[in-house]
Enzyme design. Structure first.
Site, PDB file in Angstrom:
ATOM      1  N   CYS A   2       0.964  -1.205   0.133  1.00 16.46           N
ATOM      2  CA  CYS A   2       0.070  -0.031  -0.046  1.00 16.46           C
ATOM      3  C   CYS A   2       0.942   1.150   0.157  1.00 16.46           C
ATOM      4  CB  CYS A   2      -0.839   0.019   1.076  1.00 16.46           C
ATOM      5  SG  CYS A   2      -1.751  -1.463   1.515  1.00 16.46           S
ATOM      6  N   ARG A  27       5.451   0.155  -5.667  1.00 14.67           N
ATOM      7  CA  ARG A  27       5.382  -0.843  -4.601  1.00 14.67           C
ATOM      8  C   ARG A  27       4.473  -2.060  -4.886  1.00 14.67           C
ATOM      9  NH1 ARG A  27       6.677   2.275   0.315  1.00 14.67           N
ATOM     10  NH2 ARG A  27       4.844   1.172   1.310  1.00 14.67           N
ATOM     11  N   TRP A  74      -2.782  -2.687  -1.603  1.00 18.40           N
ATOM     12  CA  TRP A  74      -2.329  -4.032  -1.878  1.00 18.40           C
ATOM     13  C   TRP A  74      -3.052  -4.938  -1.115  1.00 18.40           C
ATOM     14  CZ3 TRP A  74       1.147  -7.813   0.264  1.00 18.40           C
ATOM     15  CH2 TRP A  74       1.679  -8.712  -0.472  1.00 18.40           C
ATOM     16  N   ASN A 100      -1.892   1.805   5.914  1.00 16.77           N
ATOM     17  CA  ASN A 100      -1.182   0.986   5.586  1.00 16.77           C
ATOM     18  C   ASN A 100      -1.026   0.184   6.630  1.00 16.77           C
ATOM     19  OD1 ASN A 100      -0.707   2.368   2.982  1.00 16.77           O
ATOM     20  ND2 ASN A 100       1.415   2.726   3.229  1.00 16.77           N
ATOM     21  N   GLY A 101      -0.754  -1.164   6.369  1.00 12.68           N
ATOM     22  CA  GLY A 101      -0.571  -2.076   7.538  1.00 12.68           C
ATOM     23  C   GLY A 101      -1.563  -2.874   7.944  1.00 12.68           C
ATOM     24  N   GLU A 482      19.078 -17.863  -5.975  1.00 15.84           N
ATOM     25  CA  GLU A 482      18.675 -16.399  -6.517  1.00 15.84           C
ATOM     26  C   GLU A 482      18.077 -16.426  -7.802  1.00 15.84           C
ATOM     27  OE1 GLU A 482      17.614 -13.771  -5.396  1.00 15.84           O
ATOM     28  OE2 GLU A 482      17.953 -12.453  -6.761  1.00 15.84           O
ATOM     29  N   LYS A 486      14.653 -15.373  -9.211  1.00 14.15           N
ATOM     30  CA  LYS A 486      14.356 -14.146 -10.102  1.00 14.15           C
ATOM     31  C   LYS A 486      13.457 -14.608 -11.746  1.00 14.15           C
ATOM     32  CE  LYS A 486      15.391 -11.732  -8.735  1.00 14.15           C
ATOM     33  NZ  LYS A 486      15.795 -10.841  -7.676  1.00 14.15           N
ATOM     34  N   GLU A 489       9.984 -15.223 -10.306  1.00 13.26           N
ATOM     35  CA  GLU A 489       8.964 -13.897 -10.005  1.00 13.26           C
ATOM     36  C   GLU A 489       8.474 -13.266 -11.395  1.00 13.26           C
ATOM     37  OE1 GLU A 489      12.224 -11.670  -7.949  1.00 13.26           O
ATOM     38  OE2 GLU A 489      10.709 -10.677  -7.026  1.00 13.26           O
ATOM     39  N   HIS A 505      19.080 -37.752  -5.357  1.00 14.42           N
ATOM     40  CA  HIS A 505      18.450 -38.256  -4.376  1.00 14.42           C
ATOM     41  C   HIS A 505      16.588 -38.015  -4.526  1.00 14.42           C
ATOM     42  CE1 HIS A 505      22.052 -39.328  -2.209  1.00 14.42           C
ATOM     43  NE2 HIS A 505      22.561 -38.092  -2.670  1.00 14.42           N
ATOM     44  N   LYS A 605       6.738  -4.292  -3.994  1.00 16.06           N
ATOM     45  CA  LYS A 605       8.415  -4.093  -3.909  1.00 16.06           C
ATOM     46  C   LYS A 605       8.682  -4.130  -2.172  1.00 16.06           C
ATOM     47  CE  LYS A 605      12.449  -2.871  -4.815  1.00 16.06           C
ATOM     48  NZ  LYS A 605      13.262  -4.096  -5.527  1.00 16.06           N
TER      49      LYS A 605
HETATM   50  O1  M6R Z   1      13.389  -5.178   0.727  1.00 12.82           O
HETATM   51  P1  M6R Z   1      13.781  -6.442   1.370  1.00 12.82           P
HETATM   52  O2  M6R Z   1      15.041  -6.700   0.777  1.00 12.82           O
HETATM   53  O3  M6R Z   1      13.472  -6.605   2.817  1.00 12.82           O
HETATM   54  O4  M6R Z   1      12.883  -7.397   0.475  1.00 12.82           O
HETATM   55  C1  M6R Z   1      13.003  -8.744   0.872  1.00 12.82           C
HETATM   56  C2  M6R Z   1      12.294  -9.550  -0.463  1.00 12.82           C
HETATM   57  O5  M6R Z   1      10.931  -9.295  -0.277  1.00 12.82           O
HETATM   58  C3  M6R Z   1      12.927  -8.977  -1.704  1.00 12.82           C
HETATM   59  O6  M6R Z   1      14.070  -9.509  -2.012  1.00 12.82           O
HETATM   60  C4  M6R Z   1      12.039  -9.885  -2.645  1.00 12.82           C
HETATM   61  O7  M6R Z   1      12.285 -11.534  -2.565  1.00 12.82           O
HETATM   62  C5  M6R Z   1      12.405  -9.435  -3.943  1.00 12.82           C
HETATM   63  N1  M6R Z   1      11.099  -9.181  -4.748  1.00 12.82           N
HETATM   64  C6  M6R Z   1      12.898 -10.465  -4.899  1.00 12.82           C
HETATM   65  O8  M6R Z   1      13.385 -10.125  -6.245  1.00 12.82           O
END
Ligand code: M6R
Length: 610
Positions: A2, A27, A74, A100-101, A482, A486, A489, A505, A605
């Site tokens: 949000c 965001r 959101w 927000n929250g 990672e 990526k 995502e 395994h 984000k």
């Molecule tokens: O702001 P942060 O680094 O704490 O965020 C953590 C994760 O939400 C963030 O790294 C998320 O996994 C990314 N979208 C990955 O690309």
């Protein structure tokens, strides 16, 4: 996640609110709305979907007035819908709230208010806040908000308006970020600085439990209990232009290409002039304390967690201290063994991730010292940690983290070298060799970026597959994880990362003709073993792309279908190079599939709820 923006001044507020909300689009959100004091009173316009939907609605029925609040939602409590969108109001329609929250006890409050005759139209916790404030109101909006907040549990940032006191905008921060922008004859609120940066560079950053009462000409700061406070103005010296795409098609691509600069900036001033040692002068921890550390916990979420996996290898190999990694959402529930001799490192690009912040607080409650690695100066994590290593990657807008991750790796290398210097765990020559290797990384990344077009072709062929695998050993396995995240995502292609030796395994059963396998082969001591694992998948029909250190690319090339060579570096530094082709692969795969690269579905984000 949000976003909040608010305005009180002499100008028409509608466009200021909409423009502010646009700056927060990165965001992630699913609906948007604004509330404005018009001649007819407090009016709300809101709708499910992108801001463009709201803009269209407002074209037909504009809200004219110089005081207003806006929100991008959101969904947490209740699905994305017009009714669940913010701002919310009460039955009299005289109060309006953006939030927000999460209000954890909203159901209890809702029952209580319903028993008094309040009728609710949405599924949200936020609507309960607007009713609660209305219920508490007896002629003073500030006191009503204070009484309401005292009854709420959870995390929230609020913007509150009432038609009874149209000259005031009330803002509250409780475990969800909020800043106050100071203008000339006008003032602003924003859940993030970009929302208001076009209008002012002077801000107050509210801490938890603080609130502000804004009028056109003044900002009064106080605790939520009502005690007056004063704060220094924070002058924002970065530019909105840095947060724009600068000619790239997407923020993600721009941010991938910014990595050489991010590496240089993060190292700047931290390596001694003679290039022989690293001194993180910003750390307040004493050498005595460092010598007393007997274990390290690295806690983070998502991509930051993956950076922490590399961090473990770095600290263990350079400083010889035992390291455990934890996903932040699990950390405090597993009752970790934390003592004053435990150094807890939290890693967070945004510095606002709720789970990471909660882990930080848990660690401090148990007497540990917390070191934060974060990209956002003034973020909650940065302010609450005992020590901070800032990654100077600049604002990261794309939801998929790239330059923040790789700068976190640089921060870990610097930290490893700093600890090693204090603990005397590395020979001077080894330290020098590492620092030389570190200094070479930015240029080596530039070389990799020059080859991006090769990866575009590979990505296009990958994009036709429904599932693929990433394999590697040691730090290559950490990078594989990672790479896999990526790809999932932003391309929505299923993938799994496996320790190369673990495939046989169970997971090997999934390898069949044509399944793409991306193998990381950068570790000299492990490459023969990884080659055996590559042969295992090749024998079952896999199509293998290797990302290999150029030192042994010739050998690897004989066993794989395609190879992408990264410049030769020290084994421990290779993640800072090997991740770049994986980022590019994900980017181009997402592009080939026509997805919204910068704003992938279902994701935000900054994840400021648990
Ligand atoms: O702001 P942060 O680094 O704490 O965020 C953590 C994760 O939400 C963030 O790294 C998320 O996994 C990314 N979208 C990955 O690309």
């Amino acid at each position: 996640m949000c976003g909040i923006v608010g305005y009180i001044g002499k100008r028409d507020s509608q466009d200021i609110l909409l423009e502010g909300l646009k700056k927060l689009e990165y965001r992630g959100y699913d609906s948007a709305g604004i509330a404005v004091f018009t001649k007819e009173g407090l009016q709300i316009s809101k709708s499910k979907g992108r801001l463009a939907v709201l803009e269209d609605k407002l074209k037909g029925e504009p809200l004219a007035g110089s005081v207003g609040i806006g929100h991008t939602r959101w969904a947490t409590h209740g699905k994305p819908s017009d009714l669940n969108s913010h701002p919310h109001t009460d039955n009299s329609a005289k109060f309006s709230v953006v939030h927000n929250g999460i209000v954890e006890n909203y159901l209890d409050l809702k029952d209580e208010l319903a028993a008094k005759g309040h009728v609710f139209v949405s599924e949200t916790d936020t609507e309960v806040i607007s009713h609660l404030v209305a219920d508490e109101y007896d002629g003073n909006i500030v006191e009503a908000v204070q009484r309401a907040v005292a009854r709420m549990r959870g995390a929230f940032a609020l913007g509150v308006l009432t038609e009874f006191e149209p000259e005031k905008l009330v803002a509250v921060r409780f475990a969800s970020p909020l800043v106050i922008g100071i203008g000339d004859g006008e003032n602003f609120i924003g859940s993030d600085i970009p929302a208001i940066l076009e209008h002012t560079r002077n801000v107050y950053i509210l801490n938890d439990g603080e609130m502000a009462v804004l009028t056109c000409n003044a900002v009064e700061l106080m605790t939520i209990e009502g005690a007056t406070i004063s704060k220094e103005i924070f002058h924002v010296d970065w530019d909105l232009v840095t947060a724009e795409k600068a000619g790239f098609d997407h923020f993600m691509l721009k941010e991938i290409y910014e990595q050489p600069k991010a590496y240089r900036d993060t190292m700047l001033g931290r390596v001694s002039d003679d290039g022989k040692s690293v001194d993180l002068k910003e750390l307040s921890m004493s050498d005595e304390y460092i010598k007393s550390i007997n274990r390290v916990h690295i806690v983070a979420c998502g991509t930051a967690y993956h950076a922490g996996l590399v961090g473990k290898s770095v600290i263990e190999s350079l400083a010889r201290i035992s390291v455990e990694n934890d996903v932040a959402s699990e950390y405090r529930y597993r009752s970790p063994i934390i003592t004053p001799q435990t150094l807890v490192i939290v890693v967070s690009q945004s510095g606002e991730t709720a789970d990471t912040l909660a882990a930080l607080r848990e660690a401090q409650r148990n007497g540990a010292r917390v070191l934060a690695i974060t990209n956002v100066v003034g973020s909650s994590v940065a302010r609450e940690a005992d020590d901070v290593i800032t990654t100077w990657a600049g604002p990261e807008i794309a939801v998929a983290s790239t330059k923040a991750y790789s700068s976190q790796l640089i921060a870990f290398y610097l930290l490893g070298l700093h600890l090693a210097r204090v603990l005397g765990t590395q020979e001077p020559a080894a330290m020098e060799e590492l620092i030389t290797g570190l200094n070479a990384l930015p240029e080596q990344v530039e070389k990799i970026l020059e080859q991006a077009v090769v990866l575009k072709q590979v990505a296009e062929s990958i994009s036709h597959h429904r599932s693929l695998f990433f394999i590697g050993r040691g730090v290559d396995y950490a990078v594989a994880q990672e790479g896999s995240l990526k790809l999932k995502e932003i391309s929505y292609i299923h993938s799994e990362a496996y320790a190369a030796g673990e495939l046989k395994h169970g997971t090997l059963a999934l390898i069949e003709e044509g399944v793409p396998v991306i193998a990381l082969v950068t570790q000299e001591t492990l490459y023969e073993k990884t080659l055996s694992n590559i042969k295992e998948v090749k024998a079952r029909g896999a199509h293998v792309l290797a990302v290999a250190n150029s030192g042994f690319e010739g050998e690897v090339a004989k066993s794989v279908d395609e190879i992408f060579a990264i410049p030769k570096t020290l084994p421990i530094l290779s993640p800072a190079l090997a991740v770049i082709p994986l980022q590019l692969l994900s980017y181009y795969a997402s592009l080939a599939l026509g997805h919204d690269v910068d704003k992938p579905r279902n994701l935000a984000k900054s994840v400021t709820v648990e």
